[in-house]
Design a protein around this motif. Structure first.
Motif, short mmCIF file in Angstrom:
data_model
loop_
_atom_site.label_atom_id
_atom_site.label_comp_id
_atom_site.label_asym_id
_atom_site.label_seq_id
_atom_site.Cartn_x
_atom_site.Cartn_y
_atom_site.Cartn_z
N GLU A 176 0.83 -1.21 0.00
CA GLU A 176 0.00 0.00 0.00
C GLU A 176 0.87 1.26 0.00
O GLU A 176 0.56 2.23 -0.69
CB GLU A 176 -0.93 -0.02 1.22
CG GLU A 176 -2.01 -1.09 1.14
CD GLU A 176 -2.76 -1.25 2.45
OE1 GLU A 176 -2.35 -0.61 3.46
OE2 GLU A 176 -3.75 -2.00 2.48
N GLN A 179 2.30 1.71 -3.41
CA GLN A 179 1.29 2.20 -4.34
C GLN A 179 1.06 3.70 -4.15
O GLN A 179 0.95 4.45 -5.13
CB GLN A 179 -0.03 1.44 -4.15
CG GLN A 179 -1.14 1.86 -5.09
CD GLN A 179 -0.81 1.64 -6.54
OE1 GLN A 179 -0.22 0.64 -6.89
NE2 GLN A 179 -1.18 2.58 -7.40
N ARG A 180 1.02 4.13 -2.87
CA ARG A 180 0.83 5.57 -2.60
C ARG A 180 2.02 6.36 -3.14
O ARG A 180 1.85 7.44 -3.72
CB ARG A 180 0.66 5.80 -1.10
CG ARG A 180 -0.66 5.30 -0.54
CD ARG A 180 -0.91 5.85 0.86
NE ARG A 180 0.12 5.43 1.81
CZ ARG A 180 0.04 4.32 2.53
NH1 ARG A 180 -1.01 3.52 2.40
NH2 ARG A 180 1.00 4.00 3.38
N ARG A 181 3.21 5.83 -2.93
CA ARG A 181 4.41 6.52 -3.43
C ARG A 181 4.38 6.59 -4.95
O ARG A 181 4.72 7.63 -5.54
CB ARG A 181 5.66 5.79 -2.95
CG ARG A 181 6.97 6.50 -3.30
CD ARG A 181 8.16 5.72 -2.73
NE ARG A 181 9.39 6.51 -2.81
CZ ARG A 181 10.18 6.56 -3.85
NH1 ARG A 181 9.87 5.90 -4.95
NH2 ARG A 181 11.29 7.30 -3.83
N HIS A 182 3.96 5.51 -5.58
CA HIS A 182 3.92 5.48 -7.04
C HIS A 182 2.95 6.52 -7.59
O HIS A 182 3.21 7.15 -8.62
CB HIS A 182 3.52 4.08 -7.51
CG HIS A 182 3.38 3.96 -9.00
ND1 HIS A 182 4.45 4.05 -9.85
CD2 HIS A 182 2.28 3.78 -9.78
CE1 HIS A 182 4.03 3.92 -11.10
NE2 HIS A 182 2.73 3.75 -11.09
N GLU A 183 1.83 6.69 -6.90
CA GLU A 183 0.83 7.67 -7.35
C GLU A 183 1.38 9.09 -7.30
O GLU A 183 0.91 9.97 -8.03
CB GLU A 183 -0.42 7.56 -6.48
CG GLU A 183 -1.19 6.25 -6.72
CD GLU A 183 -2.29 6.01 -5.70
OE1 GLU A 183 -2.42 6.86 -4.77
OE2 GLU A 183 -3.01 5.00 -5.82
N LEU A 184 2.39 9.32 -6.45
CA LEU A 184 3.04 10.63 -6.40
C LEU A 184 4.18 10.72 -7.41
O LEU A 184 4.45 11.80 -7.95
CB LEU A 184 3.58 10.88 -4.98
CG LEU A 184 2.54 10.96 -3.86
CD1 LEU A 184 3.22 11.05 -2.50
CD2 LEU A 184 1.62 12.16 -4.07
N MET A 186 4.42 9.17 -10.38
CA MET A 186 3.96 9.21 -11.78
C MET A 186 3.83 10.64 -12.31
O MET A 186 4.43 10.97 -13.36
CB MET A 186 2.63 8.47 -11.90
CG MET A 186 2.75 6.97 -11.92
SD MET A 186 3.26 6.33 -13.53
CE MET A 186 1.75 6.51 -14.46
N ARG A 220 2.66 -0.70 -14.62
CA ARG A 220 1.55 -1.30 -13.87
C ARG A 220 2.03 -2.30 -12.82
O ARG A 220 1.44 -2.40 -11.75
CB ARG A 220 0.59 -2.00 -14.83
CG ARG A 220 -0.06 -1.07 -15.84
CD ARG A 220 -1.09 -1.79 -16.70
NE ARG A 220 -1.68 -0.90 -17.70
CZ ARG A 220 -1.21 -0.74 -18.91
NH1 ARG A 220 -0.12 -1.41 -19.29
NH2 ARG A 220 -1.78 0.08 -19.77
N MET A 225 6.92 -0.27 -11.26
CA MET A 225 6.78 0.87 -10.36
C MET A 225 8.09 1.18 -9.65
O MET A 225 8.50 2.34 -9.53
CB MET A 225 5.69 0.59 -9.33
CG MET A 225 4.29 0.50 -9.90
SD MET A 225 3.06 0.13 -8.62
CE MET A 225 1.57 -0.09 -9.61
#
Length: 277
Positions: A176, A179-184, A186, A220, A225
């Motif tokens: 999780e 995933q949060r880090r990846h959303e930043l 990108m 993905r 990531m």
């Protein structure tokens, strides 16, 4: 002289000797070897031997027709018998996990332990529960070096279950967070690529920016990531090195300067240890 009291081991403690298991085995291939031995012995009924994949039936056939191998040497007869021993042990090992899965399916379908007791050949619901836990032991390993199978006691299995749940929770939190880090990461990677015309690049920074450009459209999987994040870090280090070596700003436009500064600040924030108690 008083008899020394026997020291009892905790029920969750691993066995002194690591259990030896057959483990992974190409059972169909071994059955095929048994079939070949019967064919070499000119067993008249060999065509009735079940298929290689029908392990239980093939073993029953080999047992019933063992006399057909009498014309072969004692060494070959012994080898055939040893293959049967190995296959029965493998089948026994497999039966534990498959029986536990059947018990789990029964429980998921609403079966009470009282209903499972006669099916597990025990007398009480508590005995059915304990036997099911012992069957489940095959799915777990302990915490000792070499990760041996857990001891076949309900206590040991429950301890292993709790450890597995904790490990899964840690892994889930890590995923999780990633995933949060990846959303930043990108949008920052996209912004940096959009400002390439305003950057002074050298060979290294150009390479890492091209790596970002290659992985970004289809980023993905967890590996992709992680790769994107590492490429972004490498690109910023390379740009910073250009600025250090030339003594001039690496960004020649205001928007490029803001973007490089934002990416660098984000990466510093990620790497910095938390000061919260």
């Amino acid at each position: 002289m008083a008899k020394r009291a026997r020291r009892l081991s905790p029920p969750t403690k691993p066995l002194i000797k690591a259990p030896i298991r057959i483990g992974a085995l190409d059972a169909a291939a071994v059955v095929g070897e048994l079939r070949q031995i019967h064919e070499d012995a000119e067993d008249p009924d060999v065509e009735r031997m079940p298929a290689d994949e029908e392990l239980f039936g093939a073993l029953l056939y080999a047992e019933k027709h063992a006399d057909a191998l009498r014309k072969l040497s004692r060494e070959v007869q012994c080898a055939a018998a040893l293959k049967r021993v190995r296959l029965w042990e493998y089948l026994r090992e497999q039966s534990d996990q498959h029986q536990f899965r059947a018990v789990a399916d029964a429980r998921d379908s609403g079966a009470e332990w009282a209903s499972l007791a006669p099916e597990l050949a025990v007398r009480t619901p508590s005995a059915a529960y304990n036997k099911a836990k012992r069957l489940q032991a095959v799915d777990f390993t302990d915490e000792t070096p070499g990760a041996r199978p857990v001891r076949r006691t309900p206590e040991a299995v429950l301890k292993a279950e709790r450890r597995l749940l904790l490990e899964q929770a840690v892994e889930r939190r890590a995923q999780e967070a990633a995933q949060r880090r990846h959303e930043l990461v990108m949008p920052l990677a996209v912004r940096l690529l959009e400002q390439r015309d305003g950057l002074v690049e050298d060979e290294d920074s150009e390479y890492w920016l091209e790596e970002i450009e290659a992985v970004l459209p289809n980023c993905r999987t967890p590996l992709q990531m992680v790769s994107l994040s590492r490429y972004l870090e490498a690109a910023v280090r390379a740009l910073d090195k250009v600025q250090t070596n030339t003594g001039r700003p690496v960004a020649v436009t205001e928007e490029a300067r803001h973007t490089v500064a934002a990416v660098a600040e984000f990466l510093r924030g990620v790497e910095a240890p938390s000061t919260k108690q």
